[in-house]
Scaffold this active site. Structure first.
Site, mmCIF file in Angstrom:
data_model
loop_
_atom_site.group_PDB
_atom_site.id
_atom_site.type_symbol
_atom_site.label_atom_id
_atom_site.label_comp_id
_atom_site.label_asym_id
_atom_site.label_seq_id
_atom_site.Cartn_x
_atom_site.Cartn_y
_atom_site.Cartn_z
ATOM 1 N N PHE A 1 -14.029 -9.815 -10.100
ATOM 2 C CA PHE A 1 -13.439 -10.236 -11.359
ATOM 3 C C PHE A 1 -12.233 -9.317 -11.601
ATOM 4 C CE2 PHE A 1 -15.872 -13.853 -12.944
ATOM 5 C CZ PHE A 1 -16.647 -14.025 -11.806
ATOM 6 N N TYR B 1 -3.267 -18.748 -3.916
ATOM 7 C CA TYR B 1 -3.954 -17.472 -3.695
ATOM 8 C C TYR B 1 -5.473 -17.698 -3.600
ATOM 9 C CZ TYR B 1 -6.271 -13.106 -4.845
ATOM 10 O OH TYR B 1 -7.134 -12.040 -4.839
ATOM 11 N N GLY C 1 0.828 -1.210 0.000
ATOM 12 C CA GLY C 1 0.000 0.000 0.000
ATOM 13 C C GLY C 1 0.860 1.256 0.000
#
Ligand code: UDP
Length: 334
Positions: free
Chosen positions: A173, A145, A39
């Site tokens: 998605f 993952y 981040g």
């Protein structure tokens, strides 16, 4: 009006930072918990949002945060999201994406916080058996993952039964695009996603884009994906938070447009939007990439009254190009 505090983990990341902005504009008091590994401090642009640098698995820190604020809910973005890396280093993914949130959930339980919005993924489905993908499609993820995220969905199911935790698992998605005003955007290092890489190739920041596979059973031979604008993802998180804090039941929803776009189509649109040629190399398939992934978006419409407001991939590419064409070149100051 009473302060509505929300804890947003991973709020300095790509989707998290767009959601934090939206929450702030809607009057929520946001505390961001982010370890800043991926981040960026600069991605939190609202002065009212408070950034706490730390780990989701840090019980003492979480206890202090929950004692100091009455959180009405948690939106949990913090996770690693490189599919390829997860294959080579699965324990990193199970530790960070699956094990660390256990501490967060335990502290939520202790403090009676029972609304949890979770960043899940279409990668929990694995190779599609039928299209478009509905939420009841079998979940057989192929990467660590995808498995690390699916396990959290299971944990959330069990917490609902055990202590009435209400959760919204949002199965994204292909997140894409950047903020409409160009203020925040996608800044991954390394970058692996198609749209930013195509635009970086146009700018000469990478020599070319390699198309992974041209022999898929699709019209033009390249993979088809469902690209969903990041600001639409943010409105879905807000809708899910409102649903849960308003007494709604747990839910699992796809977040997509329902429209499939091929890799070649993305390249063509990028050329139209920028007026420049994309240097392209055609390469082999990337292991683990299904030919075709498209969401059935009906469940989110029905349960959250949410649907994507931008269905044209042009708007994803235009906003990404705007972000990348500013003086910062699509990067937050480090
Ligand atoms: N892709 C590609 N070249 C790249 C990156 C991605 O051809 O350098 C293709 C990839 O095979 C997939 C689509 O673009 O079909 C979207 O990939 P991305 O990594 O952006 O998202 P994913 O679908 O893997 O979540």
């Amino acid at each position: 009006m009473e302060d509505r505090y929300v804890l947003v983990t991973g709020g300095a990341g790509y989707i998290g930072s767009h959601t934090v902005r939206l929450l702030c504009s809607e009057g929520y008091r946001v505390v961001v918990l982010d370890n800043l590994v991926y981040g960026h401090e600069g991605a939190i642009v609202d002065e009212s949002a408070k950034l706490v640098v730390g780990e989701v698995g840090d019980r003492d820190l979480l206890t202090r945060l929950f004692a100091a604020h009455h959180f009405i809910g948690v939106i949990h973005f913090a996770a690693y999201a490189y599919v390829g890396e997860s294959v080579n280093d699965p324990l990193k993914y199970y530790r960070n994406n699956t094990a660390e949130p256990l501490t967060l959930l335990e502290v939520m339980s202790e403090f009676g916080c029972k609304s949890f919005v979770f960043s899940s993924t279409c990668a929990t489905y694995g190779e599609p058996e039928r299209l478009p993908l509905t939420e009841d499609h079998p979940q057989k993820p192929v990467s660590p993952y995808g498995k690390s995220k699916l396990m959290v969905e299971w944990i959330l199911d069990d917490c609902d039964i055990a202590w009435n935790l209400k959760s919204a698992a949002l199965r994204y998605f292909n997140a894409s695009g950047c903020s409409t005003d160009g203020l925040i955007g996608e800044d991954h290092s390394p970058e692996t996603h198609l749209i930013p890489l195509v635009l970086q190739a146009i700018k000469g920041e990478v020599p070319e884009i390699t198309v992974f596979g041209t022999d898929y059973p699709t019209d033009d031979g390249t993979c088809i994906r469902d690209y969903i604008h990041v600001e639409d993802l943010a409105t879905a998180h807000l809708a899910a938070l409102r649903h849960l804090t308003g007494g709604g039941d747990s839910l699992r929803c796809n977040l997509g447009t329902g429209i499939g776009i091929s890799v070649k189509e993305i390249i063509d649109i990028a050329e139209e939007v920028t007026g420049q040629k994309v240097p392209v190399k055609y390469g082999a398939r990337r292991p683990g990439d299904p030919a075709h992934l498209v969401a059935d978006p009906e469940q989110a419409k029905k349960l959250l009254n949410w649907e994507a407001s931008r269905k044209d991939p042009r708007s994803m590419i235009e906003t990404s190009w705007k972000w990348m064409s500013q003086p910062h070149d699509g990067h937050f100051p480090s």
